[in-house]
Write an enzyme that holds these catalytic residues in place. Structure first.
Site, PDB file in Angstrom:
ATOM      1  N   GLY A 458       0.644  -1.145   0.170  1.00  0.00           N
ATOM      2  CA  GLY A 458       0.233   0.161   0.006  1.00  0.00           C
ATOM      3  C   GLY A 458       0.953   1.213  -0.108  1.00  0.00           C
ATOM      4  O   GLY A 458       0.284   2.298  -0.009  1.00  0.00           O
ATOM      5  N   ARG A 581      17.093  11.384  -0.174  1.00  0.00           N
ATOM      6  CA  ARG A 581      16.410  11.698  -1.252  1.00  0.00           C
ATOM      7  C   ARG A 581      15.072  11.129  -1.263  1.00  0.00           C
ATOM      8  O   ARG A 581      14.737   9.961  -1.215  1.00  0.00           O
ATOM      9  CB  ARG A 581      17.193  11.454  -2.512  1.00  0.00           C
ATOM     10  N   ASN A 584       9.564   9.954  -4.494  1.00  0.00           N
ATOM     11  CA  ASN A 584       8.039  10.319  -5.225  1.00  0.00           C
ATOM     12  C   ASN A 584       7.643  11.350  -4.236  1.00  0.00           C
ATOM     13  O   ASN A 584       7.073  10.796  -3.012  1.00  0.00           O
ATOM     14  CB  ASN A 584       7.378   9.045  -5.481  1.00  0.00           C
ATOM     15  N   LYS A 654      16.517   6.976   2.114  1.00  0.00           N
ATOM     16  CA  LYS A 654      16.513   6.428   3.508  1.00  0.00           C
ATOM     17  C   LYS A 654      14.870   6.119   3.617  1.00  0.00           C
ATOM     18  O   LYS A 654      14.069   6.487   2.734  1.00  0.00           O
ATOM     19  CB  LYS A 654      16.454   7.405   4.622  1.00  0.00           C
ATOM     20  N   GLU A 658       8.068   4.614   8.531  1.00  0.00           N
ATOM     21  CA  GLU A 658       7.832   4.850   9.921  1.00  0.00           C
ATOM     22  C   GLU A 658       8.315   5.872  10.865  1.00  0.00           C
ATOM     23  O   GLU A 658       7.739   5.869  11.677  1.00  0.00           O
ATOM     24  CB  GLU A 658       8.605   3.418  10.565  1.00  0.00           C
TER      25      GLU A 658
END
Length: 699
Positions: A458, A581, A584, A654, A658
């Site tokens: 997801g 970086r 999206n 990275k 979470e």
């Protein structure tokens, strides 16, 4: 380069999901498919002495009832929670003691209700306390972290400190509750096993099934085309997939097992409760001299799982004297397991709340206190950071939030019955990367096919990986197709630990970059089958680094506390992240906002109670375990820094899945203190606790 990476590309599977054509694990049609319903144990500890299945077998449509007396024998698993229907023991309430297989789901459920089980019940203990006589220090906490780390003399430094805070915090058990419950459909044919499952990693599922059923892995195909959330609870195989395979083998028919939501807290893991003691000592200038974080948690009696909640304190702040300790008690409880940001989420709630208390003790701005304790290197290991822009996140967040205009005095801003306050907390999450394989193929029609056994739970992995591939190939995004979610594809690790894109993207980048080099040297038309290149990042992605690699962030919250009802409303949440970086912009913002929303739930609504007499979680469904809804989330913003870090992977990325949850609960708790002057140290901050705190303050 085409500029695909970083662009806010729409999810490739979005139309399928909103139109209902995306198929999940329980939705693949199969001729003759049966349904199964498990029977949970009715005692908290003991043994099954008899199982009467006659009434269940008499239910129209019931095909079979599996118990420990007739179920297929399994090899002993590495994970004891998967030793299902193998013996008479009951290690905790909710442990499955039977499985009813029927023509329809309704018949299976009716059959399960008709099964009669007799037990020899034993005394049980499910209550965690810091002074529990069974508490011990394990060898390791989760993730291979040493249970204890100590530098200098933290006790002596604390006693000599000008400002001191010695406080205790409690985080209750928490549950993952993905929208799609844990579901698997299994089919045996000619000694081969095919499985559709809701899992964060099909490779791990295949390996476990191969061991349990004594099959070569190449005779098993596991597919997870679409997954309706997991948050860690689907990171390892769960009872549904084992029970489905057992039932399918026993009946000779495809079988679907969709675990009822009320069963999930007992059988798919939970975030264990954590009891925290924080001792912070600093000079009058706010520089930490001593930091102690001690955590006590529980595990089950069949599997040790130790929430690594003191580990973040080894990363965050410069303190020459420190101690971090994990303790655990084995109780008659369901086995805890992974839940979004394990360790960091509860650990940083306690640490960042205690730091806020120290700021109050010092009369210092809590942002400035954090900045003042910024370390030059990772405190625990002494390694330099590959990149660390926490101070910039705090400064940028403060600017965007309007922190400079804040009146630091608690309990002074009021609008009628509402008390208003603001709070801040930092966040961190480690960078984890694993080796992957991927293939890229150039086709004669000018398109490209990238294949890798990644799992899109997801998060938009399909889309982001296609962007990575397009950039490495130097072609427009629409020319790149991608296949994920099956063990028939090149092997890759599971989606967990915010490591998925960093791991898979590395292999996709290398495969596509290698293909681009081959194409540059290729003359003439492509062969009919196309031109391939394969990449394997083993030895690179798993190589030891000389740097400490972490993502960082800062969370800001504004709350309104109703002095009549005790209700806390969060009017604004703002996060700023330094997470390498961003690949999206659209899916990244979604991930950050989703994590922050989950952190809001942790702060205000989510919490589970272990019933000491019954031995089970009281809040076992979404009617009683309250997750945030749209009305609970008002203004929420996610921003990030343009962080360059060449020491991570070819994309410089990275993990972002979470870190959004990590500091949110503390920021909200700190804002509630600023609003009311009352420090509440147990989550969630429900109206009854808030009202009690307000009344105690008035008294």
């Amino acid at each position: 380069m085409t500029g695909s990476v970083g662009a806010p590309a729409e999810r490739r599977e979005g139309r399928e999901k909103v139109s209902g054509t995306a198929r999940y694990a329980g939705e693949f049609p199969s001729p003759g498919r049966a349904q199964a319903w498990p029977v949970p144990a009715g005692v908290a500890r003991g043994r099954v002495t008899a199982v009467d299945t006659a009434a269940a077998l008499a239910v129209p449509g019931v095909l079979a009832v599996l118990t420990h007396e007739n179920a297929p024998r399994l090899a002993e698993p590495d994970d004891p929670t998967l030793a299902l229907l193998q013996d008479a023991r009951v290690p905790h309430r909710g442990w499955f003691v039977a499985l009813v297989v029927a023509e329809t789901l309704e018949a299976a459920r009716a059959g399960a209700a008709a099964v009669r089980v007799a037990y020899d019940a034993e005394e049980h203990d499910v209550t965690l306390t810091a002074s529990h006589p069974g508490v011990y220090v394990p060898e390791e906490a989760n993730g291979g972290h040493p249970a204890v780390r100590e530098q200098g003399d933290p006790d002596e430094a604390f006693d000599a400190s000008a400002a001191r805070v010695d406080v205790a915090y409690r985080v209750p058990p928490l549950h993952n509750h993905p929208m799609e419950p844990h579901t698997s459909t299994a089919r045996w044919e000619d000694g081969r096993l095919s499985v559709h499952t809701s899992s964060q990693g099909t490779g791990a599922v295949r390996a476990v099934l191969a061991g349990l059923f004594g099959l070569p892995e190449e005779r098993i195909v596991v597919t997870a085309e679409h997954v309706g959330g997991g948050f860690g609870s689907k990171g390892t195989p769960r009872p549904d997939v084992v029970l489905a395979a057992m039932a399918a083998r026993e009946t000779g028919r495809p079988v679907t097992v969709a675990l009822p939501r009320r069963h999930l807290p007992a059988v798919v893991g939970h975030r264990a409760p954590t009891l925290h003691r924080l001792r912070l000592g600093s000079g009058a200038d706010g520089r930490l001299a001593s930091l102690t974080h001690e955590v006590t948690t529980h595990t089950s009696r069949i599997k040790e799982f130790v929430e690594q909640a003191a580990v973040p304190a080894r990363v965050m702040y410069a303190a020459p004297h420190s101690r971090t300790v994990h303790r655990v008690a084995a109780l008659d409880v369901p086995s805890p397991s992974w839940m979004r940001a394990p360790g960091e989420a509860p650990g940083m709630y306690a640490l960042e709340s205690a730091l806020d208390e120290l700021a109050t003790e010092l009369g210092m701005d809590p942002v400035e206190l954090r900045v003042r304790n910024e370390p030059d290197v990772e405190p625990d290991s002494g390694r330099p950071f590959s990149s660390r822009h926490l101070v910039e996140c705090l400064r940028e967040g403060a600017r965007r939030f309007g922190w400079a205009g804040r009146d630091p005095r608690p309990g002074v801003r009021r609008e009628g019955p509402l008390l208003l306050g603001t709070g801040v907390a930092a966040a961190t999450y480690p960078v984890m990367v694993g080796p992957s394989t991927a293939t890229a193929r150039a086709l004669p029609d000018g398109s490209f096919l990238v294949r890798i056994n990644a799992t899109d739970i997801g998060t938009g992995a399909r889309t982001v990986l296609a962007q990575v591939g397009a950039d490495a190939l130097g072609v427009p995004l629409e020319r790149v197709r991608i296949e994920v979610g099956s063990t028939e594809l090149p092997s890759a690790p599971l989606a967990g630990g915010s490591s998925g894109t960093a791991s898979w993207g590395w292999a996709v980048h290398d495969a596509c970059a290698g293909l681009a080099r081959r194409l540059a040297g290729h003359a003439g038309p492509l062969p009919g089958q196309g031109l391939d290149h394969r990449a394997d990042t083993t030895g690179a992605a798993d190589a030891e680094s000389d740097f400490a690699r972490h993502a960082f962030g800062a969370h800001f919250a504004e709350v309104a506390v109703d002095t009549v009802t005790g209700e806390v409303r969060v009017g604004r949440l703002l996060g700023v992240y330094a997470a390498g970086r961003i690949l999206n912009a659209r899916t990244a913002r979604s991930q950050f906002v989703g994590g922050m929303t989950m952190g809001l739930g942790m702060a205000l609504t989510e919490g589970s109670t272990m019933d000491a007499a019954f031995g089970d979680f009281t809040e076992s469904d979404l009617a009683s375990y309250h997750v945030p809804v749209h009305a609970d989330v008002a203004g929420i913003e996610a921003h990030w820094l343009d962080e360059e870090d060449s020491r991570l992977n070819p994309m410089g990325s990275k993990g972002i899945g979470e870190i959004g949850i990590v500091g949110t609960a503390a920021a909200i708790g700190n804002a509630v203190h600023h609003a009311t002057g009352v420090r509440l140290r147990e989550l969630p901050l429900t109206p009854d606790r808030v009202l009690t705190g307000l009344l105690d303050r008035r008294a």
